[in-house]
Design a protein around this motif. Sequence first.
Motif, short mmCIF file in Angstrom:
data_model
loop_
_atom_site.label_atom_id
_atom_site.label_comp_id
_atom_site.label_asym_id
_atom_site.label_seq_id
_atom_site.Cartn_x
_atom_site.Cartn_y
_atom_site.Cartn_z
N TRP A 148 38.47 52.88 43.72
CA TRP A 148 39.19 52.64 44.97
C TRP A 148 38.87 51.25 45.51
CZ3 TRP A 148 38.39 51.32 49.98
CH2 TRP A 148 39.45 51.52 50.84
N HIS A 149 37.61 50.86 45.49
CA HIS A 149 37.25 49.54 46.01
C HIS A 149 37.77 48.42 45.12
CE1 HIS A 149 34.83 50.21 49.59
NE2 HIS A 149 34.52 51.37 49.04
N ARG A 150 37.82 48.64 43.82
CA ARG A 150 38.37 47.62 42.93
C ARG A 150 39.87 47.45 43.17
NH1 ARG A 150 36.39 49.44 38.49
NH2 ARG A 150 38.13 50.78 37.95
N ASN A 151 40.59 48.55 43.40
CA ASN A 151 42.03 48.48 43.63
C ASN A 151 42.39 47.97 45.02
OD1 ASN A 151 42.44 49.48 41.08
ND2 ASN A 151 42.69 51.59 41.76
N ASN A 152 41.49 48.05 45.96
CA ASN A 152 41.75 47.62 47.33
C ASN A 152 40.91 46.42 47.71
OD1 ASN A 152 43.62 49.76 48.13
ND2 ASN A 152 41.88 51.08 47.75
N ALA A 153 40.71 45.50 46.78
CA ALA A 153 39.84 44.35 47.00
C ALA A 153 40.35 43.44 48.11
CB ALA A 153 39.67 43.55 45.71
N GLY A 154 41.64 43.51 48.43
CA GLY A 154 42.17 42.64 49.48
C GLY A 154 41.78 43.08 50.88
N THR A 155 41.40 44.34 51.03
CA THR A 155 41.05 44.83 52.36
C THR A 155 39.55 44.94 52.49
OG1 THR A 155 41.31 47.11 51.63
CG2 THR A 155 43.24 46.07 52.59
N GLU A 156 39.06 46.15 52.36
CA GLU A 156 37.63 46.40 52.53
C GLU A 156 36.86 46.23 51.23
OE1 GLU A 156 35.25 50.37 53.40
OE2 GLU A 156 36.73 49.92 54.92
N GLY A 157 37.56 46.33 50.10
CA GLY A 157 36.90 46.29 48.80
C GLY A 157 36.52 44.90 48.36
N GLY A 158 35.95 44.82 47.18
CA GLY A 158 35.59 43.53 46.62
C GLY A 158 34.31 42.96 47.18
N ARG A 159 33.55 43.73 47.90
CA ARG A 159 32.31 43.24 48.52
C ARG A 159 31.11 43.81 47.78
NH1 ARG A 159 32.29 39.07 51.39
NH2 ARG A 159 30.36 39.88 52.18
N THR A 160 30.94 43.41 46.54
CA THR A 160 29.81 43.91 45.76
C THR A 160 28.94 42.74 45.34
OG1 THR A 160 30.96 43.73 43.65
CG2 THR A 160 31.24 45.80 44.86
N ILE A 161 27.88 43.05 44.62
CA ILE A 161 26.98 42.02 44.11
C ILE A 161 27.73 41.05 43.21
CG2 ILE A 161 24.98 41.66 42.59
CD1 ILE A 161 24.15 42.75 45.24
N ARG A 162 28.71 41.56 42.44
CA ARG A 162 29.46 40.68 41.53
C ARG A 162 30.24 39.61 42.27
NH1 ARG A 162 29.78 45.78 39.53
NH2 ARG A 162 31.71 46.21 40.61
N ASP A 163 30.58 39.86 43.53
CA ASP A 163 31.35 38.89 44.32
C ASP A 163 30.47 37.90 45.08
OD1 ASP A 163 33.66 40.16 43.52
OD2 ASP A 163 33.66 41.50 45.26
N LEU A 164 29.17 38.09 45.02
CA LEU A 164 28.25 37.25 45.76
C LEU A 164 28.19 35.84 45.15
CD1 LEU A 164 26.12 37.25 48.04
CD2 LEU A 164 24.45 37.90 46.32
N ALA A 165 28.19 34.82 45.98
CA ALA A 165 28.08 33.44 45.50
C ALA A 165 26.60 33.14 45.23
CB ALA A 165 28.65 32.48 46.54
N ALA A 166 26.15 33.57 44.05
CA ALA A 166 24.75 33.37 43.66
C ALA A 166 24.69 33.26 42.15
CB ALA A 166 23.90 34.55 44.13
N PRO A 167 23.62 32.63 41.62
CA PRO A 167 23.48 32.55 40.16
C PRO A 167 23.39 33.94 39.54
CG PRO A 167 21.86 31.15 41.27
CD PRO A 167 22.54 31.95 42.32
N LYS A 168 23.77 34.03 38.27
CA LYS A 168 23.77 35.33 37.58
C LYS A 168 22.39 35.97 37.59
CE LYS A 168 28.03 35.74 36.23
NZ LYS A 168 28.87 36.71 36.84
N TRP A 169 21.33 35.18 37.42
CA TRP A 169 19.97 35.76 37.39
C TRP A 169 19.62 36.38 38.74
CZ3 TRP A 169 16.36 34.01 40.77
CH2 TRP A 169 16.59 32.76 41.36
N ALA A 170 20.09 35.78 39.83
CA ALA A 170 19.82 36.31 41.15
C ALA A 170 20.61 37.61 41.37
CB ALA A 170 20.16 35.29 42.23
N GLN A 171 21.84 37.65 40.88
CA GLN A 171 22.64 38.87 40.98
C GLN A 171 21.98 39.99 40.19
OE1 GLN A 171 26.69 38.16 39.86
NE2 GLN A 171 26.97 36.55 41.38
N TYR A 172 21.41 39.66 39.03
CA TYR A 172 20.74 40.66 38.21
C TYR A 172 19.55 41.27 38.97
CZ TYR A 172 18.07 42.71 34.43
OH TYR A 172 17.36 43.59 33.66
N LEU A 173 18.81 40.45 39.69
CA LEU A 173 17.65 40.94 40.41
C LEU A 173 18.02 41.79 41.63
CD1 LEU A 173 15.34 37.79 40.31
CD2 LEU A 173 15.16 39.88 38.97
N MET A 174 19.25 41.63 42.12
CA MET A 174 19.68 42.43 43.27
C MET A 174 20.15 43.75 42.75
SD MET A 174 21.70 39.74 45.56
CE MET A 174 21.06 38.13 45.87
#
Length: 96
Positions: free
Chosen positions: A70-96
């Motif tokens: 549901w969140h992947r399909n509705n990324a324009g509204t409330e979705g799309g707010r996951t670790i993968r969308d964070l503006a951070a290096p990949k290693w930092a995302q892995y640690l989160m």
Amino acid sequence: PARRHPDENRIWPQYRWEALAFSLRCLSLLWLAWRRKLQRQTLEDGSCTILPAAIYVFFTMAAADRISRWHRNNAGTEGGRTIRDLAAPKWAQYLM
């Protein structure tokens, strides 16, 4: 804090819903174990099975997958707010 992080929320809506699903699983398995203990059921004497617990686990896994979809399909509204969308290096995302 006095100032918000530039990425706004640190707890993403998708994570909140997934955490709720897995928390409900923990509570339902706790209830099941408590009920079995009160009724003195054991696997050894055949008075209970693992089937209800397995159903709870698979149901919550399916619920978490549905939440993610549901969140992947509705990324324009409330979705799309996951670790993968964070503006951070990949290693930092892995640690989160």
